[in-house]
Design a protein around this motif. Structure first.
Motif, short mmCIF file in Angstrom:
data_model
loop_
_atom_site.label_atom_id
_atom_site.label_comp_id
_atom_site.label_asym_id
_atom_site.label_seq_id
_atom_site.Cartn_x
_atom_site.Cartn_y
_atom_site.Cartn_z
N PRO A 17 0.85 -1.19 0.00
CA PRO A 17 0.00 0.00 0.00
C PRO A 17 0.89 1.25 0.00
N ASN A 18 0.46 2.25 -0.72
CA ASN A 18 1.22 3.51 -0.79
C ASN A 18 2.64 3.30 -1.30
N SER A 19 2.78 2.54 -2.38
CA SER A 19 4.11 2.26 -2.89
C SER A 19 4.87 3.53 -3.29
N SER A 20 4.15 4.58 -3.61
CA SER A 20 4.84 5.83 -4.00
C SER A 20 5.56 6.45 -2.81
N SER A 21 5.16 6.10 -1.59
CA SER A 21 5.82 6.66 -0.41
C SER A 21 6.93 5.76 0.15
N PHE A 22 7.11 4.58 -0.43
CA PHE A 22 8.13 3.66 0.08
C PHE A 22 9.53 4.23 -0.11
N GLN A 23 10.27 4.30 0.98
CA GLN A 23 11.65 4.78 0.94
C GLN A 23 12.55 3.69 1.51
N PRO A 24 13.29 2.98 0.66
CA PRO A 24 14.18 1.95 1.17
C PRO A 24 15.34 2.59 1.94
N THR A 25 15.74 1.93 3.03
CA THR A 25 16.90 2.41 3.79
C THR A 25 17.88 1.27 3.99
N ARG A 26 19.14 1.61 4.13
CA ARG A 26 20.18 0.61 4.36
C ARG A 26 19.95 -0.09 5.70
N ALA A 47 15.21 -7.35 -3.21
CA ALA A 47 15.64 -6.78 -1.93
C ALA A 47 14.52 -7.01 -0.93
N PHE A 48 14.90 -7.47 0.25
CA PHE A 48 13.96 -7.64 1.37
C PHE A 48 14.29 -6.57 2.41
N PHE A 49 13.26 -5.86 2.86
CA PHE A 49 13.42 -4.84 3.88
C PHE A 49 12.51 -5.17 5.06
N ASP A 50 13.05 -5.09 6.25
CA ASP A 50 12.27 -5.30 7.47
C ASP A 50 12.11 -3.93 8.10
N SER A 51 10.99 -3.29 7.83
CA SER A 51 10.78 -1.91 8.28
C SER A 51 9.71 -1.84 9.35
N SER A 52 9.55 -0.68 9.92
CA SER A 52 8.51 -0.48 10.93
C SER A 52 7.12 -0.64 10.33
N GLU A 53 7.04 -0.56 9.01
CA GLU A 53 5.75 -0.71 8.33
C GLU A 53 5.52 -2.13 7.82
N GLY A 54 6.40 -3.07 8.18
CA GLY A 54 6.21 -4.45 7.78
C GLY A 54 7.37 -5.00 6.96
N GLN A 55 7.14 -6.19 6.44
CA GLN A 55 8.15 -6.87 5.64
C GLN A 55 7.87 -6.58 4.17
N VAL A 56 8.86 -5.99 3.52
CA VAL A 56 8.69 -5.48 2.16
C VAL A 56 9.72 -6.12 1.24
N ALA A 57 9.28 -6.44 0.02
CA ALA A 57 10.19 -6.92 -1.01
C ALA A 57 10.08 -5.98 -2.21
N VAL A 58 11.21 -5.80 -2.87
CA VAL A 58 11.23 -5.16 -4.18
C VAL A 58 11.73 -6.25 -5.12
N ASP A 59 10.90 -6.63 -6.10
CA ASP A 59 11.30 -7.72 -7.00
C ASP A 59 12.04 -7.19 -8.21
N ALA A 60 12.41 -8.09 -9.12
CA ALA A 60 13.23 -7.74 -10.28
C ALA A 60 12.58 -6.71 -11.19
N LEU A 61 11.26 -6.65 -11.18
CA LEU A 61 10.56 -5.66 -12.00
C LEU A 61 10.46 -4.31 -11.31
N GLY A 62 10.89 -4.25 -10.04
CA GLY A 62 10.76 -3.01 -9.28
C GLY A 62 9.40 -2.89 -8.62
N THR A 63 8.67 -3.99 -8.56
CA THR A 63 7.37 -4.01 -7.89
C THR A 63 7.61 -4.07 -6.38
N ILE A 64 6.91 -3.21 -5.64
CA ILE A 64 7.04 -3.18 -4.19
C ILE A 64 5.91 -4.04 -3.62
N LEU A 65 6.30 -5.00 -2.78
CA LEU A 65 5.34 -5.99 -2.27
C LEU A 65 5.40 -6.10 -0.76
#
Length: 184
Positions: A17-26, A47-65
């Motif tokens: 949700p709100n993929s336009s606001s997703f900001q990946p961090t190191r 890329a897998f990110f464990d953020s305060s907003e949940g577990q997020v993946a960015v796949d090869a197409l650049g889709t944020i999941l």
């Protein structure tokens, strides 16, 4: 490939949700998978990110999941075990090389955040049905089960991949957070 309870994680993931606001961090980066091949010398897989907003993946197409917690935890745990339990190959990028009759096989680079540092384990020529190593690592002559399972799982992020469909803006955002830390 070995069966895995995390297989098909990519199909269970849902649009973020709100993929336009997703900001990946190191700081949130858990796992990064890159691909080097003649066609994609600086390719991106996942890329897998464990953020305060949940577990997020960015796949090869650049889709944020959004990734189900069980899948995310299981895959990141497997990746961490690969990085901490397998013997080093003593090769560039800690590469396990599958025996193939041809050269120039793609190299899938698994980078896992361990104690704040990215630990790399790569597989050249990954194939679900082929595990024999070109040169043994000590007395290991086949790709270890845990590495076979982990690479098979992360490569699900390439399902449906086509270079002309990639959201380059998202992929570039992810690549920017690693900067010079990882030589592409």
């Amino acid at each position: 490939m070995l069966s895995s309870s995390y297989a098909e994680w990519h199909t269970r993931a849902t649009p973020y949700p709100n993929s336009s606001s997703f900001q990946p961090t190191r700081a949130d980066l858990a796992v990064l998978v890159l691909r080097n091949s003649p066609v994609e010398p600086e390719g991106f897989t996942l890329a897998f990110f464990d953020s305060s907003e949940g577990q997020v993946a960015v796949d090869a197409l650049g889709t944020i999941l959004s990734v189900p917690r069980e899948d995310f935890s299981g895959i990141t745990e497997l990746a961490t075990r690969v990085s901490t339990e397998l013997p080093p190959t003593e090769r560039f990028r800690n590469t396990w090389v599958i025996d193939h009759p041809t050269t120039s096989q793609p190299i899938d680079r698994l980078l896992v955040s361990v104690d704040g540092k990215l630990v790399e384990t790569s597989v050249q020529g990954f194939n679900k049905n082929k595990r024999a190593l070109q040169i043994p690592i000590g007395d290991v002559t086949e790709l270890p089960d845990i590495l076979q399972e982990t690479v098979g799982l992360v490569l699900e992020a390439r399902d449906g991949y086509s270079r002309d469909k990639v959201d380059k803006t998202v992929v570039d955002k992810v690549k920017e957070i690693i900067g010079d830390e990882v030589v592409l």
